[in-house]
Scaffold this active site. Sequence first.
Site, PDB file in Angstrom:
ATOM      1  N   HIS A  94       0.835  -1.203   0.000  1.00 24.03           N
ATOM      2  CA  HIS A  94       0.000   0.000   0.000  1.00 24.03           C
ATOM      3  C   HIS A  94       0.870   1.254   0.000  1.00 24.03           C
ATOM      4  O   HIS A  94       0.628   2.196  -0.761  1.00 24.03           O
ATOM      5  CB  HIS A  94      -0.889   0.060   1.259  1.00 24.03           C
ATOM      6  CG  HIS A  94      -1.934  -0.988   1.350  1.00 24.03           C
ATOM      7  ND1 HIS A  94      -2.116  -1.745   2.489  1.00 24.03           N
ATOM      8  CD2 HIS A  94      -2.889  -1.402   0.477  1.00 24.03           C
ATOM      9  CE1 HIS A  94      -3.124  -2.570   2.312  1.00 24.03           C
ATOM     10  NE2 HIS A  94      -3.605  -2.394   1.083  1.00 24.03           N
ATOM     11  N   LYS A 105     -16.643  -6.410   7.061  1.00 29.08           N
ATOM     12  CA  LYS A 105     -15.412  -7.180   6.942  1.00 29.08           C
ATOM     13  C   LYS A 105     -14.831  -7.545   8.308  1.00 29.08           C
ATOM     14  O   LYS A 105     -13.833  -8.244   8.366  1.00 29.08           O
ATOM     15  CB  LYS A 105     -14.364  -6.401   6.143  1.00 29.08           C
ATOM     16  CG  LYS A 105     -14.565  -6.445   4.649  1.00 29.08           C
ATOM     17  CD  LYS A 105     -13.338  -5.897   3.955  1.00 29.08           C
ATOM     18  CE  LYS A 105     -13.393  -6.138   2.457  1.00 29.08           C
ATOM     19  NZ  LYS A 105     -12.161  -5.676   1.791  1.00 29.08           N
ATOM     20  N   ARG A 140      -2.656  -6.575  -7.738  1.00 29.44           N
ATOM     21  CA  ARG A 140      -1.468  -7.380  -7.442  1.00 29.44           C
ATOM     22  C   ARG A 140      -1.268  -8.470  -8.478  1.00 29.44           C
ATOM     23  O   ARG A 140      -0.150  -8.808  -8.821  1.00 29.44           O
ATOM     24  CB  ARG A 140      -1.588  -8.016  -6.056  1.00 29.44           C
ATOM     25  CG  ARG A 140      -1.555  -7.048  -4.916  1.00 29.44           C
ATOM     26  CD  ARG A 140      -1.680  -7.788  -3.608  1.00 29.44           C
ATOM     27  NE  ARG A 140      -2.876  -8.628  -3.619  1.00 29.44           N
ATOM     28  CZ  ARG A 140      -3.957  -8.417  -2.883  1.00 29.44           C
ATOM     29  NH1 ARG A 140      -4.005  -7.419  -2.057  1.00 29.44           N
ATOM     30  NH2 ARG A 140      -5.001  -9.213  -2.968  1.00 29.44           N
ATOM     31  N   SER A 142      -3.198  -7.555   2.998  1.00 24.90           N
ATOM     32  CA  SER A 142      -3.466  -7.372   4.424  1.00 24.90           C
ATOM     33  C   SER A 142      -3.927  -8.674   5.065  1.00 24.90           C
ATOM     34  O   SER A 142      -3.528  -9.004   6.185  1.00 24.90           O
ATOM     35  CB  SER A 142      -4.518  -6.281   4.634  1.00 24.90           C
ATOM     36  OG  SER A 142      -4.015  -5.035   4.246  1.00 24.90           O
TER      37      SER A 142
END
Length: 162
Positions: free
Chosen positions: A21, A45, A94, A132
């Site tokens: 990030h 989440k 990614r 993450s």
Amino acid sequence: MQQAEGLAVYPGTFDPITNGHADLIERASRVFQRVIVAIAENPQKAPLFSLQQRIDMATAVIGDLPGVEIVGFSNLLADFVRDENASVILRGLRAVSDFEYEFQLASMNRHLVSEVETLFMTPAEEYSFISSSLVREVARMGGDVGKFVDPLVKQGLINKFK
């Protein structure tokens, strides 16, 4: 490289902020005059860190970058972007596996806020596998995440999983 005029919003939960990030934000700050790192509250989440903790960590990690602002938000991203008068939504890709989901988000945002473009950026190769969720899992199992996150974030993860 000349900076593009305007404001880009880089949204996410950043639970926690990773070196990937930070790399993307740093590079975006060289392209855009202003970048808002918009940290989503997103209780669906069930984030590990509270919104304020995530804001504090991001501020510690990238808060000194010129033109970068870190804020939390809890409304619809399209509304947030419109309220901020942003011209671009930044999203990180990614791997090819990210593309389908990100394409759906970009298409939805185009319908909701047609005056805003979505721009995809890829991380530096050394960060292309970091997420993450993987960082949280490694930390949860007692692994060393020092290569993937700032030392302050690493300590926060250690404290969470004591």
